[in-house]
Design a protein around this motif. Structure first.
Motif, PDB file in Angstrom:
ATOM      1  N   ALA A  41      54.494 105.186  40.155  1.00 55.93           N
ATOM      2  CA  ALA A  41      53.869 105.401  41.457  1.00 55.93           C
ATOM      3  C   ALA A  41      54.855 105.290  42.616  1.00 55.93           C
ATOM      4  CB  ALA A  41      52.728 104.398  41.642  1.00 55.93           C
ATOM      5  N   LEU A  42      56.061 104.783  42.348  1.00 56.08           N
ATOM      6  CA  LEU A  42      57.060 104.680  43.408  1.00 56.08           C
ATOM      7  C   LEU A  42      57.485 106.082  43.853  1.00 56.08           C
ATOM      8  CD1 LEU A  42      59.305 101.836  41.940  1.00 56.08           C
ATOM      9  CD2 LEU A  42      57.704 101.662  43.861  1.00 56.08           C
ATOM     10  N   PRO A  43      57.952 106.204  45.084  1.00 53.34           N
ATOM     11  CA  PRO A  43      58.452 107.513  45.535  1.00 53.34           C
ATOM     12  C   PRO A  43      59.554 108.015  44.600  1.00 53.34           C
ATOM     13  CG  PRO A  43      58.279 106.003  47.387  1.00 53.34           C
ATOM     14  CD  PRO A  43      58.032 105.191  46.142  1.00 53.34           C
ATOM     15  N   ASN A  44      59.555 109.313  44.330  1.00 54.76           N
ATOM     16  CA  ASN A  44      60.513 109.897  43.390  1.00 54.76           C
ATOM     17  C   ASN A  44      61.963 109.651  43.772  1.00 54.76           C
ATOM     18  OD1 ASN A  44      58.597 110.808  41.629  1.00 54.76           O
ATOM     19  ND2 ASN A  44      58.666 112.922  42.315  1.00 54.76           N
ATOM     20  N   ASP A  45      62.263 109.442  45.048  1.00 54.43           N
ATOM     21  CA  ASP A  45      63.654 109.247  45.459  1.00 54.43           C
ATOM     22  C   ASP A  45      64.094 107.780  45.415  1.00 54.43           C
ATOM     23  OD1 ASP A  45      62.080 108.522  47.636  1.00 54.43           O
ATOM     24  OD2 ASP A  45      63.399 109.443  49.124  1.00 54.43           O
ATOM     25  N   THR A  46      63.302 106.909  44.781  1.00 58.44           N
ATOM     26  CA  THR A  46      63.657 105.497  44.626  1.00 58.44           C
ATOM     27  C   THR A  46      64.752 105.361  43.576  1.00 58.44           C
ATOM     28  OG1 THR A  46      61.381 104.862  45.151  1.00 58.44           O
ATOM     29  CG2 THR A  46      62.767 103.191  44.095  1.00 58.44           C
ATOM     30  N   PHE A  88      70.456 107.276  39.294  1.00 59.08           N
ATOM     31  CA  PHE A  88      69.246 108.002  38.958  1.00 59.08           C
ATOM     32  C   PHE A  88      68.072 107.420  39.718  1.00 59.08           C
ATOM     33  CE2 PHE A  88      72.164 108.486  35.471  1.00 59.08           C
ATOM     34  CZ  PHE A  88      72.137 109.843  35.269  1.00 59.08           C
ATOM     35  N   THR A  89      67.033 108.222  39.847  1.00 59.13           N
ATOM     36  CA  THR A  89      65.847 107.809  40.586  1.00 59.13           C
ATOM     37  C   THR A  89      64.627 107.774  39.667  1.00 59.13           C
ATOM     38  OG1 THR A  89      65.193 110.058  41.171  1.00 59.13           O
ATOM     39  CG2 THR A  89      66.745 108.938  42.676  1.00 59.13           C
ATOM     40  N   ILE A  90      63.553 107.208  40.180  1.00 59.11           N
ATOM     41  CA  ILE A  90      62.282 107.225  39.457  1.00 59.11           C
ATOM     42  C   ILE A  90      61.908 108.670  39.142  1.00 59.11           C
ATOM     43  CG2 ILE A  90      59.783 106.880  39.729  1.00 59.11           C
ATOM     44  CD1 ILE A  90      61.210 104.308  38.984  1.00 59.11           C
ATOM     45  N   GLY A  91      62.116 109.566  40.086  1.00 60.80           N
ATOM     46  CA  GLY A  91      61.817 110.982  39.864  1.00 60.80           C
ATOM     47  C   GLY A  91      62.628 111.571  38.734  1.00 60.80           C
ATOM     48  N   ASP A  92      63.881 111.147  38.597  1.00 62.91           N
ATOM     49  CA  ASP A  92      64.710 111.628  37.487  1.00 62.91           C
ATOM     50  C   ASP A  92      64.121 111.190  36.156  1.00 62.91           C
ATOM     51  OD1 ASP A  92      66.631 112.747  39.206  1.00 62.91           O
ATOM     52  OD2 ASP A  92      67.709 110.856  39.329  1.00 62.91           O
ATOM     53  N   GLU A  93      63.634 109.956  36.099  1.00 61.15           N
ATOM     54  CA  GLU A  93      63.040 109.450  34.867  1.00 61.15           C
ATOM     55  C   GLU A  93      61.800 110.259  34.502  1.00 61.15           C
ATOM     56  OE1 GLU A  93      64.098 106.759  32.754  1.00 61.15           O
ATOM     57  OE2 GLU A  93      65.877 107.105  33.950  1.00 61.15           O
ATOM     58  N   LYS A  94      61.014 110.639  35.511  1.00 63.99           N
ATOM     59  CA  LYS A  94      59.764 111.355  35.264  1.00 63.99           C
ATOM     60  C   LYS A  94      59.971 112.860  35.118  1.00 63.99           C
ATOM     61  CE  LYS A  94      57.693 109.904  38.987  1.00 63.99           C
ATOM     62  NZ  LYS A  94      56.710 109.639  40.027  1.00 63.99           N
ATOM     63  N   VAL A  95      60.856 113.420  35.902  1.00 61.96           N
ATOM     64  CA  VAL A  95      60.947 114.873  36.023  1.00 61.96           C
ATOM     65  C   VAL A  95      62.201 115.451  35.401  1.00 61.96           C
ATOM     66  CG1 VAL A  95      60.912 116.790  37.658  1.00 61.96           C
ATOM     67  CG2 VAL A  95      59.616 114.735  38.152  1.00 61.96           C
ATOM     68  N   GLY A  96      63.256 114.689  35.298  1.00 58.86           N
ATOM     69  CA  GLY A  96      64.531 115.205  34.816  1.00 58.86           C
ATOM     70  C   GLY A  96      65.566 115.091  35.916  1.00 58.86           C
ATOM     71  N   PHE A  97      66.736 115.610  35.679  1.00 60.77           N
ATOM     72  CA  PHE A  97      67.831 115.452  36.621  1.00 60.77           C
ATOM     73  C   PHE A  97      67.634 116.188  37.918  1.00 60.77           C
ATOM     74  CE2 PHE A  97      69.960 114.255  32.813  1.00 60.77           C
ATOM     75  CZ  PHE A  97      70.825 113.286  33.236  1.00 60.77           C
ATOM     76  N   MET A 117      58.049 107.454  29.350  1.00 63.02           N
ATOM     77  CA  MET A 117      57.252 107.870  30.498  1.00 63.02           C
ATOM     78  C   MET A 117      56.590 109.229  30.226  1.00 63.02           C
ATOM     79  SD  MET A 117      59.646 106.516  33.626  1.00 63.02           S
ATOM     80  CE  MET A 117      58.386 106.293  34.890  1.00 63.02           C
ATOM     81  N   LYS A 118      56.556 109.618  28.948  1.00 63.33           N
ATOM     82  CA  LYS A 118      55.941 110.878  28.531  1.00 63.33           C
ATOM     83  C   LYS A 118      54.838 110.643  27.508  1.00 63.33           C
ATOM     84  CE  LYS A 118      58.076 114.623  27.624  1.00 63.33           C
ATOM     85  NZ  LYS A 118      58.795 115.857  27.592  1.00 63.33           N
ATOM     86  N   VAL A 119      54.194 109.511  27.560  1.00 61.72           N
ATOM     87  CA  VAL A 119      53.240 109.145  26.518  1.00 61.72           C
ATOM     88  C   VAL A 119      51.996 110.031  26.483  1.00 61.72           C
ATOM     89  CG1 VAL A 119      54.050 106.762  26.331  1.00 61.72           C
ATOM     90  CG2 VAL A 119      52.240 107.341  27.986  1.00 61.72           C
ATOM     91  N   ASN A 120      51.756 110.796  27.532  1.00 61.35           N
ATOM     92  CA  ASN A 120      50.614 111.720  27.556  1.00 61.35           C
ATOM     93  C   ASN A 120      51.009 113.148  27.212  1.00 61.35           C
ATOM     94  OD1 ASN A 120      48.508 109.861  28.294  1.00 61.35           O
ATOM     95  ND2 ASN A 120      49.479 109.736  30.287  1.00 61.35           N
ATOM     96  N   ASP A 121      52.275 113.352  26.902  1.00 59.42           N
ATOM     97  CA  ASP A 121      52.774 114.685  26.580  1.00 59.42           C
ATOM     98  C   ASP A 121      52.386 115.034  25.139  1.00 59.42           C
ATOM     99  OD1 ASP A 121      54.711 116.602  25.368  1.00 59.42           O
ATOM    100  OD2 ASP A 121      55.599 116.561  27.368  1.00 59.42           O
ATOM    101  N   PRO A 122      51.699 116.166  24.932  1.00 64.97           N
ATOM    102  CA  PRO A 122      51.277 116.540  23.580  1.00 64.97           C
ATOM    103  C   PRO A 122      52.436 116.661  22.580  1.00 64.97           C
ATOM    104  CG  PRO A 122      50.184 117.924  25.210  1.00 64.97           C
ATOM    105  CD  PRO A 122      51.212 117.108  25.946  1.00 64.97           C
ATOM    106  N   THR A 123      53.604 117.071  23.043  1.00 64.41           N
ATOM    107  CA  THR A 123      54.756 117.186  22.142  1.00 64.41           C
ATOM    108  C   THR A 123      55.159 115.812  21.618  1.00 64.41           C
ATOM    109  OG1 THR A 123      55.529 119.122  23.348  1.00 64.41           O
ATOM    110  CG2 THR A 123      57.139 118.001  21.944  1.00 64.41           C
TER     111      THR A 123
END
Length: 147
Positions: A41-46, A88-97, A117-123
């Protein structure tokens, strides 16, 4: 925490670049909440400052679970940089580089690279054979523990 315009989080033994801590006294449910509800929930640029430098070890696990372009880029970065804290940022962890100047992802390459952080990803769910987010978290941690 904010320092001027910069937002930072010190994640101790909870979130690492590309990984998460062991569940010594906690549970998969608690780690899921910490990573995927609180920290997510933190801002992606954290900027993320983990308590330890485990990126190289985490990458070895990540690429056994999922081979994506962001994971390969993280692997290359970890191999060429001794320290990754604050890079790296929180956004990097969630979204990629997006931090690395040498890598600008295309829209279809913006895959998450922290599988915890991808536990809901079907893959990821298919890989571990579970669909409940907490069960996926537990299964991923067990896979990492057995490496």
């Amino acid at each position: 925490m904010e320092d001027g315009a910069d937002k930072v989080v010190f994640t101790g033994d909870t979130l690492f670049i590309g990984g998460c801590g062991r569940f010594f006294e906690g549970t998969p449910a608690e780690m899921h909440t910490a990573l995927n509800k609180t920290l997510s929930a933190l801002p992606n640029d954290t900027k993320v400052y983990p308590g330890h430098e485990y990126t190289k070890q985490n990458v070895k696990f990540l690429v056994t679970v999922l081979q994506t372009e962001p994971m390969k880029k993280l692997q290359s970065f970890a191999e060429n940089n001794e320290q990754t804290q604050g890079r790296f940022t929180i956004g990097d962890e969630k979204v990629g580089f997006k931090v690395l100047a040498s890598y600008v992802p295309k829209a279809d390459q913006k895959k998450e690279y922290n599988v915890f952080m991808k536990v809901n990803d079907p893959t990821i769910q298919k890989i571990v054979g579970k669909t409940d987010a907490v069960d996926v978290m537990g299964a991923l941690r067990e896979m990492k523990n057995s490496m």
